[in-house]
Design an enzyme around this catalytic site. Structure first.
Site, short mmCIF file in Angstrom:
data_model
loop_
_atom_site.label_atom_id
_atom_site.label_comp_id
_atom_site.label_asym_id
_atom_site.label_seq_id
_atom_site.Cartn_x
_atom_site.Cartn_y
_atom_site.Cartn_z
N ARG A 14 -15.89 -13.60 -35.30
CA ARG A 14 -15.48 -12.33 -34.70
C ARG A 14 -14.41 -11.64 -35.56
NH1 ARG A 14 -11.90 -15.31 -31.04
NH2 ARG A 14 -13.38 -15.54 -29.33
N ASN B 248 -10.22 -13.30 -26.24
CA ASN B 248 -8.98 -14.02 -25.96
C ASN B 248 -9.24 -15.52 -26.02
OD1 ASN B 248 -6.66 -15.18 -24.95
ND2 ASN B 248 -6.27 -13.51 -23.52
N ASP B 249 -8.97 -16.09 -27.16
CA ASP B 249 -9.23 -17.50 -27.41
C ASP B 249 -8.49 -18.42 -26.44
OD1 ASP B 249 -10.93 -17.34 -29.48
OD2 ASP B 249 -9.47 -17.84 -31.04
N CYS B 250 -7.53 -17.85 -25.76
CA CYS B 250 -6.67 -18.68 -24.92
C CYS B 250 -7.00 -18.57 -23.43
CB CYS B 250 -5.22 -18.30 -25.14
SG CYS B 250 -4.73 -18.63 -26.83
#
Ligand code: GLC
Ligand code: GLC
Length: 799
Positions: A361, A483-485
């Site tokens: 991404r 949002n990887d988190c």
């Protein structure tokens, strides 16, 4: 307020006027294979192609003191030892200046009538750094002094270099020659590359053994040989190989002398590795030393570098009434986009270069910042990225730049990833008109024999979303979206596992993402427009299918993704709401407000305006828009890493600059010029005043600025390598200044307060060049289309 430097726009430089900046302020050298990081005190390192596997100089992260190790020049003048860049000796200088320019850094130090100027750069297409050292006696009496160079070699693999000492300390090998000190560790076996540090004149002494040069218990600030005015003339065997030359010099008053050092990397053909048993083939190194080791040669190389960047930065420029805007647009934002494209997220002073590879991404988003600058490289990158996709449309989250292979440690399952391929490809074709790329054959997972057209890859990217819808008809989030988190399928209570790579418990999950929903609608509309273009002329039935999937998604968002005043963020594993007024914390998130307003979902019903109002009301603070509010105050296993950060940092209510432009673009699409301008100025470093608070470089965007809940709101972190570069570029060039590339021309559609609304833009677009004068009168929704016609055009446009 302490100022550490200022912009020199005419020279396209940032001028640092004191060396003790609140954090090392760095620059990048290199444009293709050979890259360097260099701080304002000459700290940093270089590598060839891959920051992990082909590391040339050793660097110690997070050291004490910070930023130790680099290319140091020591000068001993009488009893005083000093460095032109102040560090590592930190001897107070009479004059210090560091100029970070486009692909070069110039450091000047002066002490007691001796001036040392060092120009560092990497010539385009060369695999070396040049260190051009000019020494001038500015005093009235003759000077006798000594100069030492110093670099420390990394044993190639930057990761094992820091770990495996039982082996490392026995492998180091060098060769000493009059023209250069050669670093050939492991060349005897499988490696076909070596490094060298050469100089264009005979040296009076040298060292390649670190312990002898430094002294066992001395730091970089007190090398034993320098203190005693000598060299050990050492040949390193194992331990820690370095390269240092010594020169005993003399200068009459007013006289100057110049030395040109070349720090290079050579890769030889396997069959031509040696010229005699154990003796490395130095032909390529010698060619480089000859090419750059004369003032004329170095001048040419530097001029070539200059013209490379002149050409790049001549493609888009603005002349407005706002100098901060002009310098951001004309110089630093485009420069940062290039650097981010080159490096992805690999090597900075916040990324060690040994961790992640290229993000699927991330790399697609980076394209938006450089398609107008280096279209051919954008094209190649798109094809490389697409080749890491799986047949079902999913894709590796990351791949390694050296091998271009997907990274198995992290795998796939991030459900926003595939859509970014559409985003990147659309940006590329709108800029270039190169529809032909859609017919390029690209494999899956790099497996030969599996090739399909890039257009097919886009179709399966699109289908990956429609094939993975949740109970509300919204996209399933998978491992995480942008949002990887926000890890809704992770449930980790083991501190020893990474949130990113822990078991993906998506089986039976109801976790859906409104961020992906907005992205899908926005990119789906773009995709349909591409497919319907006469140059593509896709099957109308398929185009209709795409359009109806987009319409269905809009419907689902309005039915299940609207919380009353803003867009929900997600549904969790159990179908629970996230980013809702019903939640105690994390009631509202930025990503879904940005993407759903960019997609204009429910605009006619007023949803976009309401969502933007809510973003202003709940997310805006003095330094930008925070990611979520209120911040999470404790760890919530159901949400994962987001709640692992203390309040105000990173994904937990930090100002994640990457996503601010999403809201700003949403604002621009809604015609809210004052909001657009205010948000833009808050995150753009050229507008920030307090350099000590900001801490990191005042000339580049940060990934994150501490939010209002943090200890020091406004403190920047993670500068340079961030999607913020490309997104703020897209935002300012297309939505604020309003120059939007279309398949068949440029659409001029600015959104800027009338007070700043008269400006000139120079824009190269394919084979056309436009000189535009734009005058905004504040008419809502005003726009003007310029069809693409090769040639030079001067236009005056009142809107
Ligand atoms: C980092 C990652 C990016 C991710 C973002 C938000 O910038 O590189 O992929 O989207 O963080 O978590
Ligand atoms: C951490 C960071 C996030 C980044 C990710 C990459 O989760 O918070 O920004 O994208 O690591 O692995």
């Amino acid at each position: 307020m302490t100022q550490f430097g200022h912009f020199d726009d005419a020279a396209r430089e940032y001028v640092i006027t004191r060396p003790d900046t609140p954090w090392p302020w760095i620059n990048y050298l290199g444009t293709r294979d050979f890259f360097s990081l260099i701080s304002n005190t000459a700290g940093g390192y270089c590598f060839c192609r891959d920051a992990k596997f082909r590391r040339i100089l050793r660097y110690r992260y997070n050291g004490v003191p910070m930023d130790a190790g680099g290319r140091y020049f020591y000068i001993k003048d009488g009893d005083t030892v000093w460095n032109p860049g102040w560090k590592p000796c930190k001897t107070p200088l009479d004059t210090y200046e560091c100029r970070h320019g486009m692909g070069y850094t110039r450091i000047v130090g002066e002490k007691a009538g001796l001036r040392a100027e060092v120009l560092f750069f990497v010539p385009p297409d060369a695999r070396c750094e040049i260190h051009r050292v000019k020494l001038t006696n500015t005093g009235k009496t003759p000077k006798r002094f000594q100069l030492w160079s110093f670099v420390e070699w990394c044993l190639w693999n930057a990761s094992t270099d820091m770990e495996n000492f039982q082996r490392n300390l026995s492998t180091g090998e060098v060769e000493i020659e009059p023209d250069a000190l050669y670093h050939k560790t492991e060349y005897r076996e499988r490696r076909d590359h070596y490094a060298f540090y050469g100089v264009n004149r005979p040296y009076d002494g040298f060292d390649t053994d670190r312990e002898t040069f430094m002294g066992m218990y001395n730091g970089f600030e007190a090398p034993q040989q320098v203190l005693s005015g000598t060299s050990g003339n050492t040949v390193a065997h194992g331990w820690s190989p370095i390269a240092s030359h010594r020169f005993d010099l003399e200068l009459a008053p007013g006289a100057s002398d110049e030395l040109i050092f070349v720090l290079g990397y050579v890769k030889n053909p396997q069959e031509a590795k040696f010229t005699a048993p154990g003796v490395i083939n130095k032909a390529q190194a010698r060619k480089m030393l000859q090419a750059y080791g004369t003032p004329a040669g170095a001048d040419i190389a530097f001029a070539t570098l200059k013209s490379y960047w002149d050409d790049i930065l001549s493609r888009f420029s603005v002349a407005s009434a706002v100098p901060e805007l002009d310098r951001t647009v004309n110089i630093w934002n485009q420069y940062q986009c290039m650097i981010t494209f080159f490096f992805s997220r690999s090597a900075s002073y916040f990324e060690s270069g040994i961790g992640r590879g290229m993000g699927f991404r991330d790399s697609n988003q980076d394209l938006a910042g450089i398609v107008h600058l280096i279209p051919a490289r954008a094209r190649q990158r798109i094809l490389d990225i697409a080749a890491t996709q799986f047949p079902d449309g999913g894709c590796y989250h990351q791949y390694q730049p050296l091998t271009k292979r997907g990274n198995n440690d992290i795998g796939g399952g991030f459900n926003d990833d595939p859509l970014w391929l559409i985003f990147g490809t659309v940006a590329y074709i709108k800029e270039t008109g190169d529809f032909g790329i859609l017919h390029e054959k690209v494999p899956f997972d790099n497996k030969p024999g599996t090739e399909v057209s890039l257009l097919e890859h886009l179709k399966i990217s699109f289908a990956h979303v429609t094939d993975n819808l949740g109970p509300h008809g919204l996209p399933l989030i998978g491992r995480a979206d942008w949002n990887d988190c926000l890890n809704l399928n992770c449930f980790s209570d083991n501190p020893d596992e990474s949130f990113q790579t822990t078991e993906n418990k998506t089986e039976g999950s109801k976790a859906e993402s409104l961020m992906i929903a907005g992205l899908f609608v926005a990119e789906g509309k773009d995709f349909a427009e591409l497919l319907a273009h006469p140059a593509v002329a896709a099957d109308p039935k398929y185009v209709a299918k795409v359009r109806s999937a987009v319409a269905a998604m809009e419907k689902a968002v309005k039915a299940h993704g609207w919380d009353g005043e803003w867009f929900l963020r997600a549904y969790g594993y159990y179908g629970d709401k996230i980013g809702s007024n019903e939640n105690e914390e994390g009631k509202i998130f930025i990503e879904s407000q940005g993407w759903c307003t960019m997609a204009r979902i429910g605009a006619d019903e007023g949803l976009c305006d309401k969502a933007l109002d809510a973003a202003v009301k709940h997310l805006e603070c003095e330094h930008g828009l925070v990611l979520n509010a209120p911040a999470y105050t404790r760890y919530i296993k159901d949400y994962g890493e987001i709640s692992s950060y203390p309040q105000g940092y990173k994904e937990n209510a930090g100002i994640f600059c990457h996503n601010n432009p999403w809201v700003i673009i949403g604002e621009a699409m809604a015609g809210r010029a004052d909001d657009v301008w205010r948000h833009y100025c808050k995150i753009t470093p050229a507008f920030t005043k307090d350099q000590s608070l900001r801490k990191v470089e005042p000339y580049v965007f940060c990934q994150m600025v501490a939010g209002r809940d943090a200890a020091r709101p406004g403190e920047g972190k993670n500068s340079w390598l961030t999607g913020t570069a490309a997104w703020t570029w897209k935002c300012v060039s297309e939505f604020i200044l309003g120059i939007k590339p279309q398949y068949d021309g440029l659409l001029i559609e600015p959104c800027i307060p009338v007070a700043y609304g008269t400006y000139k833009v120079h824009r190269r677009f394919r084979d056309a060049e436009y000189d535009l004068t734009i005058r905004c009168t504040g008419k809502p929704g005003a726009s003007h289309f310029i069809p693409y016609i090769p040639g030079h055009h001067t236009l005056d446009i009142e809107l």
